[in-house]
Design a protein around this motif. Structure first.
Motif, mmCIF file in Angstrom:
data_model
loop_
_atom_site.group_PDB
_atom_site.id
_atom_site.type_symbol
_atom_site.label_atom_id
_atom_site.label_comp_id
_atom_site.label_asym_id
_atom_site.label_seq_id
_atom_site.Cartn_x
_atom_site.Cartn_y
_atom_site.Cartn_z
ATOM 1 N N ARG A 1 37.973 34.928 24.541
ATOM 2 C CA ARG A 1 39.218 34.274 24.135
ATOM 3 C C ARG A 1 38.905 33.109 23.187
ATOM 4 O O ARG A 1 37.849 32.503 23.263
ATOM 5 N N GLY A 2 39.834 32.827 22.295
ATOM 6 C CA GLY A 2 39.670 31.720 21.357
ATOM 7 C C GLY A 2 38.841 32.063 20.138
ATOM 8 O O GLY A 2 38.540 31.188 19.329
ATOM 9 N N LEU A 3 38.482 33.328 19.975
ATOM 10 C CA LEU A 3 37.672 33.760 18.836
ATOM 11 C C LEU A 3 38.496 34.480 17.771
ATOM 12 O O LEU A 3 37.950 34.947 16.774
ATOM 13 N N GLY A 4 39.786 34.614 18.008
ATOM 14 C CA GLY A 4 40.634 35.340 17.070
ATOM 15 C C GLY A 4 40.736 36.830 17.352
ATOM 16 O O GLY A 4 41.460 37.547 16.663
ATOM 17 N N LEU A 5 40.005 37.304 18.372
ATOM 18 C CA LEU A 5 40.035 38.736 18.686
ATOM 19 C C LEU A 5 41.411 39.182 19.185
ATOM 20 O O LEU A 5 41.892 40.251 18.809
ATOM 21 N N GLY A 6 42.035 38.363 20.024
ATOM 22 C CA GLY A 6 43.340 38.720 20.552
ATOM 23 C C GLY A 6 44.361 38.896 19.445
ATOM 24 O O GLY A 6 45.142 39.863 19.440
ATOM 25 N N SER A 7 44.362 37.987 18.490
ATOM 26 C CA SER A 7 45.282 38.087 17.357
ATOM 27 C C SER A 7 45.027 39.349 16.548
ATOM 28 O O SER A 7 45.968 40.021 16.111
ATOM 29 N N ARG A 8 43.764 39.657 16.337
ATOM 30 C CA ARG A 8 43.413 40.859 15.560
ATOM 31 C C ARG A 8 43.810 42.125 16.306
ATOM 32 O O ARG A 8 44.324 43.074 15.703
ATOM 33 N N ILE A 9 43.574 42.151 17.618
ATOM 34 C CA ILE A 9 43.958 43.320 18.420
ATOM 35 C C ILE A 9 45.465 43.518 18.366
ATOM 36 O O ILE A 9 45.959 44.620 18.117
ATOM 37 N N LEU A 10 46.214 42.426 18.582
ATOM 38 C CA LEU A 10 47.675 42.514 18.573
ATOM 39 C C LEU A 10 48.172 42.955 17.200
ATOM 40 O O LEU A 10 49.067 43.811 17.104
ATOM 41 N N ALA A 11 47.617 42.397 16.139
ATOM 42 C CA ALA A 11 48.040 42.777 14.786
ATOM 43 C C ALA A 11 47.784 44.265 14.532
ATOM 44 O O ALA A 11 48.632 44.951 13.951
ATOM 45 N N GLN A 12 46.641 44.773 14.960
ATOM 46 C CA GLN A 12 46.344 46.199 14.762
ATOM 47 C C GLN A 12 47.248 47.070 15.615
ATOM 48 O O GLN A 12 47.678 48.147 15.178
ATOM 49 N N PHE A 13 47.564 46.622 16.815
ATOM 50 C CA PHE A 13 48.477 47.343 17.693
ATOM 51 C C PHE A 13 49.852 47.443 17.034
ATOM 52 O O PHE A 13 50.449 48.521 16.948
ATOM 53 N N GLU A 14 50.352 46.313 16.543
ATOM 54 C CA GLU A 14 51.651 46.287 15.873
ATOM 55 C C GLU A 14 51.640 47.130 14.606
ATOM 56 O O GLU A 14 52.600 47.853 14.319
ATOM 57 N N GLU A 15 50.577 47.045 13.827
ATOM 58 C CA GLU A 15 50.489 47.808 12.585
ATOM 59 C C GLU A 15 50.514 49.310 12.858
ATOM 60 O O GLU A 15 51.168 50.055 12.129
ATOM 61 N N GLU A 16 49.830 49.739 13.902
ATOM 62 C CA GLU A 16 49.870 51.165 14.240
ATOM 63 C C GLU A 16 51.281 51.573 14.662
ATOM 64 O O GLU A 16 51.739 52.673 14.344
ATOM 65 N N GLY A 17 51.977 50.694 15.374
ATOM 66 C CA GLY A 17 53.371 50.970 15.717
ATOM 67 C C GLY A 17 54.219 51.152 14.468
ATOM 68 O O GLY A 17 55.013 52.096 14.368
#
Length: 148
Positions: free
Chosen positions: A84-100
């Motif tokens: 946490r705090g490394l920007g991974l969560g934001s990147r995962i969420l962004a990729q999840f949303e983009e695939e949607g």
């Protein structure tokens, strides 16, 4: 009141703390067939975005959910504390949303718990549309949506 309150039906109802493959498949198949017949759509698809250890390729965390009828569902999202705090969560969420979006979803929905990360989602454009009290005392389920 049942039509025949005294007539025994040839069915049993059971309660279980497990979901076996037969139960899951019967319910999924039946509901999916019903939805397909009503909507004429068959667009449901699971979705996962995982973060892996570069060397071992072991899954360390990520997000999973599904798309269905133009809606992206974020069902589960987890990262261990060390990531946490490394920007991974934001990147995962962004990729999840983009695939949607790529799958044609116009909006997304999730629920989290008040002691988990509702602020994480709010900072990324998600809006609360409901809160429902749950245990422990003072906690709530937070229901959120986002226009994609």
């Amino acid at each position: 009141m049942p039509a025949h309150p005294h007539k025994a039906l040839p069915y049993t109802i059971s309660v279980s703390a497990t979901i076996d493959a037969e139960i899951e498949q019967t319910i999924l198949d039946g509901l999916n067939a019903y939805n397909d017949a009503i909507t004429g759509y068959q667009d449901r698809q699971v979705l996962s975005v995982a973060v892996r250890d570069r060397d071992s390729q072991r899954v360390l965390g990520g997000a999973m959910g599904r798309t269905s009828l133009g809606l992206l569902f974020l069902d589960l999202f987890y990262l261990p504390a060390a990531l946490r705090g490394l920007g991974l969560g934001s990147r995962i969420l962004a990729q999840f949303e983009e695939e949607g979006r790529r799958r044609g979803c116009a909006s997304a929905v999730l629920y989290t718990i008040s002691f988990q990360a509702p602020e994480f989602y709010e900072r990324r454009g998600w809006r609360r549309f409901g809160d429902l009290a749950c245990s422990p005392e003072g906690a709530s389920r937070v229901f959120m949506s986002k226009t994609l």
